[in-house]
Scaffold this motif. Sequence first.
Motif, mmCIF file in Angstrom:
data_model
loop_
_atom_site.group_PDB
_atom_site.id
_atom_site.type_symbol
_atom_site.label_atom_id
_atom_site.label_comp_id
_atom_site.label_asym_id
_atom_site.label_seq_id
_atom_site.Cartn_x
_atom_site.Cartn_y
_atom_site.Cartn_z
ATOM 1 N N UNK A 174 0.847 -1.191 0.000
ATOM 2 C CA UNK A 174 0.000 0.000 0.000
ATOM 3 C C UNK A 174 0.881 1.237 0.000
ATOM 4 N N UNK A 175 0.786 1.999 -1.087
ATOM 5 C CA UNK A 175 1.569 3.225 -1.245
ATOM 6 C C UNK A 175 3.053 2.988 -1.008
ATOM 7 N N UNK A 176 3.542 1.848 -1.497
ATOM 8 C CA UNK A 176 4.958 1.551 -1.373
ATOM 9 C C UNK A 176 5.367 0.881 -0.073
ATOM 10 N N UNK A 177 4.456 0.814 0.902
ATOM 11 C CA UNK A 177 4.765 0.179 2.184
ATOM 12 C C UNK A 177 4.342 -1.293 2.136
ATOM 13 N N UNK A 178 5.278 -2.163 2.442
ATOM 14 C CA UNK A 178 5.013 -3.600 2.386
ATOM 15 C C UNK A 178 4.850 -4.134 3.795
ATOM 16 N N UNK A 179 3.794 -4.903 3.998
ATOM 17 C CA UNK A 179 3.496 -5.495 5.301
ATOM 18 C C UNK A 179 3.196 -6.971 5.090
ATOM 19 N N UNK A 180 3.758 -7.825 5.952
ATOM 20 C CA UNK A 180 3.563 -9.266 5.830
ATOM 21 C C UNK A 180 3.193 -9.855 7.182
#
Length: 273
Positions: A174-180
């Motif tokens: 999301x908007x360049x932010x990666x979350x896993x």
Amino acid sequence: ELPPSEFLQVADSTWLVLSVVSNGREASGCQATGVTKIARSVIAPLAEHHVSVLMLSTYQTDFILVRERDLPVVIRTLAGEFDIYKEEGGERVPVTCDDVSNGFLKPKAAASPTLHPVQSPQTRFCVLAVAPDTLPAIATVLIDVLFYSHSPPREAGAGSQDLDSITFFAFSLIEGYISIVMDAETQKRWVPSGRPQGWGLRAGWGGSHPDPPPNPLSFPNECGIVAQIAEPLAAADISAYYISTFNFDHALVPEDGIAEVIQLLRQRQESGR
């Protein structure tokens, strides 16, 4: 661009994102408060007005998705508590109830939303943030986990109402932010010799999720599922990380507080019968 197929189920709704901003800044999910911060002020009022929501927590923040056709109800419900803006060309433009003409205010539901049973698998989860420039280096592992790791969960023991374990992997960009989010077993495959540079472990979590509705397609039309879990946790000041999917809702909580969470949710379920 996805072709119609008997294998592709699509809910007949377009969803819009609500972003809750406090004192001019978006609430940070990194403070490990998560969805409980907005449970009383946003989620519970929407549930009372039969507005279905999809919750998506990421490492960085939380998002509330509402159906586009419910937007008039959402605005009228929240206008008394919030200043509401819409984004146009990168600018925030104030919105009032008078601006909403393509809908009407639904009457408040007389009956409470359905309380779904809650299960708590033994799986431990990890929440991580990934630096975007490291994505090419992990792309092969990411593809393998996303598309080729579908081992079925082990069966629960006879007479047990709890799942022994579940496989789980959630990826958001999301908007360049990666979350896993991944279960601990998957993490062992993912990072066999330590975390690569740019990865940050947020916490270890225990998970619980309501049983799915009998028909998955009915899920977007249900309401109160997020509130069922978020409200009692907010009242007890317990952090939560929440992910809604097509078939399930998953609420992740700090592992050291899982016993208290299960007790709170069971008490709520008993009181709702």
